[in-house]
Motif scaffolding. Sequence first.
Motif, PDB file in Angstrom:
ATOM      1  N   THR A  33     -25.371  37.603 -12.237  1.00 22.23           N
ATOM      2  CA  THR A  33     -24.557  37.401 -11.128  1.00 22.23           C
ATOM      3  C   THR A  33     -23.111  38.170 -11.098  1.00 22.23           C
ATOM      4  O   THR A  33     -22.575  38.934 -10.311  1.00 22.23           O
ATOM      5  CB  THR A  33     -24.006  35.840 -10.763  1.00 22.23           C
ATOM      6  N   GLU A  34     -22.638  37.994 -12.440  1.00 19.30           N
ATOM      7  CA  GLU A  34     -21.341  38.842 -12.411  1.00 19.30           C
ATOM      8  C   GLU A  34     -21.419  40.324 -12.487  1.00 19.30           C
ATOM      9  O   GLU A  34     -20.650  40.860 -11.931  1.00 19.30           O
ATOM     10  CB  GLU A  34     -20.543  38.328 -13.759  1.00 19.30           C
ATOM     11  N   ALA A  35     -22.559  40.609 -13.242  1.00 23.76           N
ATOM     12  CA  ALA A  35     -22.821  42.182 -13.356  1.00 23.76           C
ATOM     13  C   ALA A  35     -23.014  42.699 -11.782  1.00 23.76           C
ATOM     14  O   ALA A  35     -22.612  43.792 -11.536  1.00 23.76           O
ATOM     15  CB  ALA A  35     -24.197  42.249 -14.305  1.00 23.76           C
ATOM     16  N   LEU A  36     -24.107  41.953 -11.110  1.00 26.02           N
ATOM     17  CA  LEU A  36     -24.441  42.532  -9.983  1.00 26.02           C
ATOM     18  C   LEU A  36     -23.145  42.344  -8.819  1.00 26.02           C
ATOM     19  O   LEU A  36     -23.075  43.336  -7.909  1.00 26.02           O
ATOM     20  CB  LEU A  36     -25.397  41.561  -9.172  1.00 26.02           C
ATOM     21  N   ALA A  37     -22.262  41.306  -9.052  1.00 25.03           N
ATOM     22  CA  ALA A  37     -21.116  41.366  -8.125  1.00 25.03           C
ATOM     23  C   ALA A  37     -20.025  42.350  -8.670  1.00 25.03           C
ATOM     24  O   ALA A  37     -19.146  42.753  -7.758  1.00 25.03           O
ATOM     25  CB  ALA A  37     -20.526  40.000  -8.179  1.00 25.03           C
ATOM     26  N   ALA A 205     -34.239  33.317  -8.806  1.00 25.29           N
ATOM     27  CA  ALA A 205     -33.804  32.256  -7.923  1.00 25.29           C
ATOM     28  C   ALA A 205     -32.550  31.816  -7.996  1.00 25.29           C
ATOM     29  O   ALA A 205     -31.685  31.734  -7.150  1.00 25.29           O
ATOM     30  CB  ALA A 205     -34.754  31.202  -7.727  1.00 25.29           C
ATOM     31  N   GLU A 206     -32.062  31.545  -9.376  1.00 28.10           N
ATOM     32  CA  GLU A 206     -30.612  31.301  -9.759  1.00 28.10           C
ATOM     33  C   GLU A 206     -29.727  32.466  -9.415  1.00 28.10           C
ATOM     34  O   GLU A 206     -28.539  31.973  -8.798  1.00 28.10           O
ATOM     35  CB  GLU A 206     -30.617  30.699 -11.159  1.00 28.10           C
ATOM     36  N   ILE A 207     -30.067  33.649  -9.522  1.00 26.60           N
ATOM     37  CA  ILE A 207     -29.113  34.679  -9.253  1.00 26.60           C
ATOM     38  C   ILE A 207     -29.026  34.878  -7.722  1.00 26.60           C
ATOM     39  O   ILE A 207     -27.683  34.891  -7.495  1.00 26.60           O
ATOM     40  CB  ILE A 207     -29.811  36.011 -10.090  1.00 26.60           C
ATOM     41  N   CYS A 208     -29.975  34.654  -7.267  1.00 22.38           N
ATOM     42  CA  CYS A 208     -29.839  34.733  -5.658  1.00 22.38           C
ATOM     43  C   CYS A 208     -28.713  33.809  -5.270  1.00 22.38           C
ATOM     44  O   CYS A 208     -28.123  34.037  -4.168  1.00 22.38           O
ATOM     45  CB  CYS A 208     -31.269  35.120  -4.953  1.00 22.38           C
ATOM     46  N   GLN A 209     -29.095  32.564  -5.542  1.00 22.31           N
ATOM     47  CA  GLN A 209     -28.305  31.493  -4.875  1.00 22.31           C
ATOM     48  C   GLN A 209     -26.818  31.562  -5.406  1.00 22.31           C
ATOM     49  O   GLN A 209     -26.127  31.442  -4.648  1.00 22.31           O
ATOM     50  CB  GLN A 209     -29.110  30.214  -5.800  1.00 22.31           C
ATOM     51  N   ALA A 210     -26.701  31.982  -6.421  1.00 24.50           N
ATOM     52  CA  ALA A 210     -25.189  32.336  -7.003  1.00 24.50           C
ATOM     53  C   ALA A 210     -24.610  33.513  -6.206  1.00 24.50           C
ATOM     54  O   ALA A 210     -23.605  33.189  -5.668  1.00 24.50           O
ATOM     55  CB  ALA A 210     -25.255  32.554  -8.648  1.00 24.50           C
ATOM     56  N   GLY A 215     -21.004  34.948  -1.117  1.00 29.41           N
ATOM     57  CA  GLY A 215     -21.012  35.500   0.328  1.00 29.41           C
ATOM     58  C   GLY A 215     -21.710  36.996  -0.156  1.00 29.41           C
ATOM     59  O   GLY A 215     -21.278  38.090   0.885  1.00 29.41           O
ATOM     60  N   ILE A 216     -22.502  37.054  -1.122  1.00 31.46           N
ATOM     61  CA  ILE A 216     -23.124  38.417  -1.515  1.00 31.46           C
ATOM     62  C   ILE A 216     -24.683  38.397  -1.136  1.00 31.46           C
ATOM     63  O   ILE A 216     -25.157  37.521  -1.386  1.00 31.46           O
ATOM     64  CB  ILE A 216     -23.087  38.870  -2.698  1.00 31.46           C
ATOM     65  N   ASP A 217     -24.991  39.266  -0.091  1.00 33.68           N
ATOM     66  CA  ASP A 217     -26.602  39.385   0.438  1.00 33.68           C
ATOM     67  C   ASP A 217     -27.376  39.776  -1.064  1.00 33.68           C
ATOM     68  O   ASP A 217     -27.232  41.061  -1.479  1.00 33.68           O
ATOM     69  CB  ASP A 217     -26.532  40.184   1.256  1.00 33.68           C
ATOM     70  N   PRO A 218     -28.256  39.229  -1.558  1.00 27.89           N
ATOM     71  CA  PRO A 218     -28.976  39.373  -2.769  1.00 27.89           C
ATOM     72  C   PRO A 218     -29.587  40.824  -2.405  1.00 27.89           C
ATOM     73  O   PRO A 218     -30.430  40.738  -1.340  1.00 27.89           O
ATOM     74  CB  PRO A 218     -29.964  38.298  -3.042  1.00 27.89           C
TER      75      PRO A 218
END
Length: 249
Positions: A33-37, A205-210, A215-218
């Motif tokens: 999540t931190e990486a993708l953000a 699933a957990e990454i997308c939820q986070a 406020g980030i569209d997966p």
Amino acid sequence: MTNPTALGALQEAMNRVVATQGPAISKAALLCTEALAGDGIVQVFGTGHSRSFVMEVAGRAGGLVAANALSIKDLVMYGGVDPVEILDPHCERDPALAHRVWALHDVRPQDVLFIASNSGINGAVVEMATVARANGNPVVAVTSVAHSSSMASRHPSGARLFEVADVVIDNCGVPGDAALELPGGARIVPTSTMTSVLVAQLLTAEICQALIARGIDPPVYLSANIEGGDAHNDALLARYAGRLKVHEP
């Protein structure tokens, strides 16, 4: 074995993952999540049947677009190597292959690297973890701790994958992977494929939820076999141009 049927063995292994690996999966999901953000992507490497985990994470409908698969076969597809060189089933024991595969990819320090290896003892997977950590990438191992703990490493350092990763997700398999013993002593029903696929989907699933909570569209693939799938996927792929290798259909 509590349940001597194939289905029972598979269910038991998956139940162990669900019961014991939640904290590790959450740690790995947070890293992703931190990486993708932060403009990073998920890098995934595996050899042998552990490539099933790679295929569940990178390049599939319902999965993250921002995920890139690293593979020994990239040496042929992108590195101009004669296929004969990688047809040796023992080539994954060579630590030097990790450097050669790594050089074919655009791996940035903000990326997370997953390495899937049931045994966790071969030179290429241990060296890939070492290379990634030297590059500043957190490493998540998906491995059988029971199997790996019972075997000596084939890496020159003597280290096994679970000993050099930042996060270890145990696939909860038995040594040798196959869970059911036949009367003659042979064993069948390897569980690592089923449990690694389970881990991959729980992670996604957990990454997308986070991401949604932030406020980030997966960035998730649609099936290419539904109306509008290609256009949706192409628009997302454009964000990561040059960072995701294209693999065979």
